[in-house]
Design an enzyme around this catalytic site. Structure first.
Site, PDB file in Angstrom:
ATOM      1  N   SER A   1      22.251 -14.470   8.469  1.00 59.79           N
ATOM      2  CA  SER A   1      21.215 -14.847   9.436  1.00 59.79           C
ATOM      3  C   SER A   1      20.814 -16.311   9.343  1.00 59.79           C
ATOM      4  O   SER A   1      20.028 -16.784  10.149  1.00 59.79           O
ATOM      5  CB  SER A   1      19.999 -13.950   9.263  1.00 59.79           C
ATOM      6  OG  SER A   1      19.306 -14.293   8.109  1.00 59.79           O
TER       7      SER A   1
ATOM      8  N   GLY B   1       0.787  -1.236   0.000  1.00 60.26           N
ATOM      9  CA  GLY B   1       0.000   0.000   0.000  1.00 60.26           C
ATOM     10  C   GLY B   1       0.816   1.281   0.000  1.00 60.26           C
ATOM     11  O   GLY B   1       0.290   2.338   0.318  1.00 60.26           O
TER      12      GLY B   1
ATOM     13  N   LYS C   1      10.163 -11.463   9.090  1.00 57.91           N
ATOM     14  CA  LYS C   1      10.452 -12.903   9.207  1.00 57.91           C
ATOM     15  C   LYS C   1       9.375 -13.601  10.029  1.00 57.91           C
ATOM     16  O   LYS C   1       8.889 -14.679   9.669  1.00 57.91           O
ATOM     17  CB  LYS C   1      11.820 -13.107   9.869  1.00 57.91           C
ATOM     18  CG  LYS C   1      12.982 -12.784   8.928  1.00 57.91           C
ATOM     19  CD  LYS C   1      14.296 -12.880   9.674  1.00 57.91           C
ATOM     20  CE  LYS C   1      15.468 -12.678   8.718  1.00 57.91           C
ATOM     21  NZ  LYS C   1      16.738 -12.618   9.437  1.00 57.91           N
TER      22      LYS C   1
END
Ligand code: ATP
Ligand code: MG
Length: 817
Positions: free
Chosen positions: A688, A370, A731
């Site tokens: 990560s 948006g 995540k």
């Protein structure tokens, strides 16, 4: 008229001690000069009586304009006057006396004698002595040359004065003559009259004449300039008319002039800023001299089109009604509480301080969340025009700033193009995809953007094509990006980042119900009764057919379903349709997104990690397997260097701590290990996945499966410490969408949990870890006891393969020994 001629006496007069006094205002007579004069009333009587005697009268100038009739005192009058003789006298019909006077000599007033009907004065004649020395001569020569110049400069003095002045040999007389002729204030002339000393008189007069000359010269200069200007304009007009006539004769028509006139009118009407106006007129001038079919002509006329079409002064008026703005934002978008709050604050500041140079907002988030449509809403809330340009793939500085107009086909940059489209100089201007601006040999567009977005300098934004500054300071710039990493730091520094992180399942349901479904119904010509979607069906679409942080694919799938139903209704096979979970596959095809992650965790060596991508978070499988070989570590799945290093570090950690982890330390001597991250075509990188790599490897080597519905993220050190990572919110949302219910996060990331919607927080159990040993404890199933294994193997036929493997591996190790 009666006239009396007075016979001219010789030059000598016997001037009495007392003479009739004729005070004059603003009229001065010098000795040996003539002057005509007309008088009435008591002055007439004075003249009449004088005519009967010696025709001598004393002319003296008043200091101020007298009220009439007036009895003069010495203070009212200047002290030096001129004794004059009446040369000629005549009476007019209305009893006025006209006369011609000649000055005889200077006098000073000793005493005023009262009398009726006029006053007399006891006077003292100021004798004129002629001086003849070098200085006087020089003064005279100088005066004469100045006088000559004055005669040349002033058109109203007859040139005969020149020779006349030259013929005078007496210094005093020369001074008196010039003083009487030049056009100077009478007060100044009176000063000359009052000076008896001839040298002093000459000097005083020289000053006066000099001043007079300067005035004349300056006047002449101004006059000439005005004349020149008028001449030039007339000449231009004349030539233009001629050109018009020639063109008409040649049959070239006067489209050219019609067009130039049109441009000229536009330039004046648009009230261009001075600099722009000059440039436009200059180009117009060139245009008027060109042939309409020349290429140059097109270049010039295109330029003028741009100059006259730009909103130099046109702006829309803001209506900053905070309540209304809030209502508009809520009408257009569901949720997004934080961004909306920040936007409202921004507008509130604008309202209180309209000239505030607020920060430039930058909406950052995955696709379809948006960002662009929020920009639209802001424009709607403010009542401003909206323009959007996409910077994706812009690599050329000229796209922002335009090309110099010497190139054929040159155009202004996108900023100016956007403003022309907006037709107002204060639109909401959205710079979409600012993170995708590139740079190469054609220049760096971001440096041009720096100028555009800097409130301190964008009031004189220079576009190469326009070549004159354009004021961008009223434009409200908003930028959007999918990620911050690729935005050049200097640019990022000017932006205030507002994150739109993606929606949860529940939010997507709400957005679909309120916005997407109604919009698609309208687009596909369906009414609310013709198409319905059950809650379960909507949820199924979200989970089974879309895998995204935003709602763009969801809208696409809804559109798909709508089209399917619309086709059937148009065919006439049905009248309306309520889609249930079962119908979905019919309209949208088989489920596309594997929903059951656990089904993929079939054996030890597979772990689920969490990844951050520009399009939102995602789950990431890491699979490890071992085979006979020589200590090799193979890594596949388009892994970047950092990810490869993480894998090596994880392996080293396991080798170092083999005993503690329950791994056979000799295992590594005889085996090759292969780590693969599926979706092998997509490049992956970043630290990560370290924790997940380590978990997958430990799982493989200890043969303990990873627990169900569990995912993790975190960087590891060689010593097994767990370091924080970014993108926690995205995540976690991705994991939640995928059905994960337990998440292991680095302890350092504890603070990021606050950003996660509460309903998600409630459903997921978070574990915060500092050390890899904790991860292993939490993530892996407990080790299977030998006995249990046996019994399981016996009971469970399909588990044979597992049994085999368990047996196989130790065998290999042994074998290798
Ligand atoms: N919270 C919301 N409420 C209602 N509609 C929404 C919401 N968020 C997104 N949409 C709709 O989703 C669609 C996609 O949004 P938009 O084009 O603004 O995405 P975006 O963030 O600009 O994506 P991209 O990064 O790809 O440009 C739009 O039609 C928009 O109306
Ligand atoms: Mg967009």
């Amino acid at each position: 008229m009666t006239e009396q001629n007075v016979p001219q006496n010789k030059n000598t007069f016997n001037i009495p001690e007392v003479i009739p006094l004729l005070p004059l205002h603003n009229v001065l007579v010098f000795p040996k000069t003539m002057i005509p004069l007309e008088v009435t009333g008591t002055a007439s009587v004075l003249v009449d009586e004088a005519m009967t005697k010696d025709r001598l009268i004393g002319l003296i100038m008043t200091k101020t304009e007298p009220e009439k009739p007036h009895v003069y005192t010495k203070d009212d009058l200047h002290s030096v006057g001129t004794c004059a003789v009446i040369m000629k006298m005549a009476k007019t019909m209305d009893n006025h006396t006209q006369m011609l006077l000649q000055g005889v000599s200077r006098f000073s007033i000793e005493e005023i004698i009262e009398g009726k009907p006029y006053q007399q004065a006891r006077i003292k004649i100021i004798e004129e002595t002629d001086v003849k020395d070098l200085e006087t001569e020089a003064l005279m020569a100088n005066l004469l040359s100045l006088f000559d110049k004055i005669l040349k400069l002033s058109p109203f003095l007859p040139p005969e004065f020149g020779p006349m002045a030259k013929s005078i040999t007496e210094a005093g007389t020369l001074a008196d003559l010039i003083a009487s002729i030049i056009n100077a204030p009478v007060e100044d002339k009176q000063k000359v009259l009052s000076i008896a000393d001839v040298k002093k008189r000459l000097k005083q007069l020289t000053l006066m004449v000099n001043h007079q000359m300067e005035v004349l010269e300056l006047g002449n200069k101004i006059q000439n300039k005005v004349k020149d200007d008028i001449d030039k304009n007339q000449r231009e007009y004349y030539l233009r008319q001629q050109m018009k006539a020639i063109k008409q004769e040649l049959g070239e028509g006067d489209e050219n002039t019609v067009e130039t006139d049109e441009y000229r009118k536009n330039i004046e009407e648009k009230n261009l800023p001075e600099e722009a106006r000059k440039e436009a007129l200059r180009e117009l001038e060139r245009l008027s001299r060109m042939h309409p079919s020349s290429a140059e002509y097109t270049v010039a006329s295109t330029y003028l089109d741009w100059m006259t079409a730009l909103p130099w002064n046109a702006s829309t008026s803001d209506n900053i009604d905070i309540a209304k703005a809030r209502q508009v934002l809520d009408e257009d978008h569901y949720g997004l509480a934080k961004p909306k709050k920040r936007i409202i604050e921004y507008l509130a500041v604008r309202k209180l301080k309209p000239d505030s140079k607020g920060p430039i907002l930058c909406f950052v988030g995955p696709p379809g969340t948006g960002k662009t449509s929020l920009g639209h809403s802001i424009a709607r809330a403010l009542g401003r025009k909206f323009v959007r340009i996409s910077l994706g793939g812009v690599r050329d500085e000229a796209e922002i700033r335009g090309h110099r107009r010497t190139y054929i086909g040159a155009l202004p940059g996108r900023i100016i193009q956007g403003l022309r489209r907006a037709e107002s100089n204060n639109p909401v201007f959205m710079l979409d995809e600012i993170d995708k601006v590139g740079s190469d040999f054609r220049g760096d567009p971001s440096s041009a953007l720096l100028e555009v977005l800097d409130p301190q300098q964008n009031n004189t934004f220079s576009d190469h094509y326009l070549d004159v500054p354009f004021d961008l300071s009223k434009v409200m710039f908003i930028t959007t990006a999918n990620m911050l990493d690729t935005i050049p730091p200097a640019l990022l520094d000017r932006l205030e980042v507002i994150e739109l992180n993606g929606y949860t399942q529940e939010e997507k349901v709400k957005i679909a119900e309120r916005y997407l479904i109604p919009r698609q119904l309208k687009e596909n010509g369906l009414s609310e009764t013709q198409f319905k979607l059950t809650d379960k069906a909507l949820n199924a679409i979200i989970t089974g057919y879309t895998r995204e942080a935003g709602v763009r694919n969801l809208e696409r799938e809804i559109a798909n379903a709508c089209r399917g139903v619309a086709a059937q209704i148009a065919e006439g096979s049905i009248k309306s349709k309520t889609l249930t979970e079962k119908d979905i596959a019919v309209y949208l095809g088989p489920v596309r997104v594997p929903t059951d992650l656990d089904a993929r965790i079939t054996k030890p060596g597979i772990a689920i990690g969490l990844a951050w991508t520009p399009v939102g978070g995602d789950t990431l499988f890491i699979e490890a397997t071992a085979m006979r070989g020589k200590k090799g570590l193979a890594l596949t799945g388009q892994l970047g260097d950092v990810m490869k290093e993480s894998a090596a570090a994880a392996l080293s950690f396991i080798r170092t701590n083999a005993e503690e982890l329950g791994v056979d330390s000799e295992f590594f001597d005889n085996m090759d290990i292969h780590v693969h991250v599926p979706a092998g075509a997509i490049p992956k990188d970043g630290p990560s996945a370290g924790v997940t790599m380590l978990t997958a490897l430990t799982s493989l080597l200890t043969k303990r499966k990873v627990k169900k519905n569990l995912a993790m993220t975190g960087e590891i050190t060689l010593r097994g410490a767990v370091l924080p990572v970014g993108g926690i919110k995205e995540k976690v949302l991705a994991a939640y969408r995928a059905g994960i219910r337990t998440i292991l996060l680095p302890d350092w990331n504890r603070k990021d949990i606050a950003d996660i919607p509460e309903n998600v927080q409630e459903k997921i159990s978070f574990h915060f870890i500092k050390d890899m040993m904790d991860v292993i404890k939490l993530a892996l199933e407990p080790a299977i006891e030998k006995k249990m294994k046996k019994s399981k193997v016996k009971k469970n036929k399909p588990a044979v393969s597992a049994k085999k493997k368990i047996k196989l591996k130790p065998k290999i190790i042994k074998h290798k020994k």
